[in-house]
Design an enzyme around this catalytic site. Sequence first.
Site, PDB file in Angstrom:
ATOM      1  N   ASP A 291      31.536  48.862  39.088  1.00  0.00           N
ATOM      2  CA  ASP A 291      32.648  49.118  38.170  1.00  0.00           C
ATOM      3  C   ASP A 291      32.813  47.985  37.159  1.00  0.00           C
ATOM      4  OD1 ASP A 291      32.894  51.150  39.979  1.00  0.00           O
ATOM      5  OD2 ASP A 291      34.582  50.243  41.030  1.00  0.00           O
TER       6      ASP A 291
ATOM      7  N   SER B 143      53.300  43.666  34.300  1.00  0.00           N
ATOM      8  CA  SER B 143      52.641  44.972  34.258  1.00  0.00           C
ATOM      9  C   SER B 143      53.646  46.020  33.811  1.00  0.00           C
ATOM     10  CB  SER B 143      52.116  45.333  35.652  1.00  0.00           C
ATOM     11  OG  SER B 143      51.964  46.740  35.751  1.00  0.00           O
TER      12      SER B 143
END
Length: 385
Positions: free
Chosen positions: A174, A65
């Site tokens: 979502d 990440s």
Amino acid sequence: MTTAAETHRDVFGSAPAGVWSAPGRVNLIGEHTDYNGGLALPIALPQRTVAAASTRDDDLLRVHSVAAGETLEVDLGSVGAGSPEGWGAYVAGVLWALREDGFAVRGMDVTVTSEVPLGAGLSSSAALECAVGAAASDLFDLGLLGSDDARGRLARACVRAENEVAGAATGGMDQSAALLCRTGSALLLDCRDGSTEQVPFDLAAAGLVLLVTDTRASHSLNDGQYEARRRACEAAAEELGVGSLREVAPDGLDAALARLSSDELRRRTRHVVTEIARVRSTVEALRAGDLDEVGRLFTASHASLRDDYEVSCAELDAAVEAAEGAGALGARMTGGGFGGSSIALVPEGSAADAEAAVRAAFGARGWTEPACFTVTASGPAARDT
Ligand code: GLA
């Protein structure tokens, strides 16, 4: 700026097989309705989370990440409830859920970058799950991006990752938004039967913009508050003898409230039932081009979330009030609440004033400066290269 593919090459020593991305979302209206079998109306954001990825022929997941500045290594056989912890759960959890669904998924090397602000109530976690899910679908030939039905299936796997591995009891709006929204439309999502409808959403044609304010107030979906709301709704449904609060019709609301055992359950139920009705009214108003009415519905939704559902906070209330004071047709918190972001429907010519008013309101209280930006309804998870 270094791209995900370039970083991938630096971190893992070879180019990725491809690059996929998925959007964040704002929900126009229909908040805390998804886990009640209700209706929601999200749009996908232009801001996306990008996953550069390649397959491996073992069961190791290596994921880097850029935001976290770290690389995790996870053996897929070790993934389960609470493991791994932290952001890795949203990546490993998706591969785990696909395997649980019977798909032949092996290890991957993944590099993630994101334009979706993290922890801002704009579904950065769903964007991460869906970008990784899209990559896995293509790389392992699962065919989960090919139709709305297949995308719905991928969305459900991403929800399992979030519920069962990350431990956030979220409802699924979502992930559906990230996979099923289309450019220029809002997604009318019926969470009882999973059906969807595209509702044209073109504010520019009406001379309006949608202004998002990331309040930067902290927001978390697995600290117990979100789950407490969900459990209260389940308790209310049980007292009423219905499968979910969706079964309570607006004209039966007063009778239902009279049967509930506590003021808390009455307020939670009133929010859910009236909010589902507001989604229907918003869709009608959008179809009729009545944006003033949409604004009023936004404002009524915010009041209900603040007073009955009690998921707003001082920063969200201040952002909503300031935008309305500066000419917004309506404004509301969006997403789970307890911090995060608000949206305001603003005439194009008043957008700068509305933003200035929000900034001034925060400055006067000594709060962290908010981030304000306008968004348009954008496209779903897809392969980029
Ligand atoms: C979060 C959850 C969704 C939904 C909203 C509130 O975004 O992830 O499932 O419940 O809160 O509408």
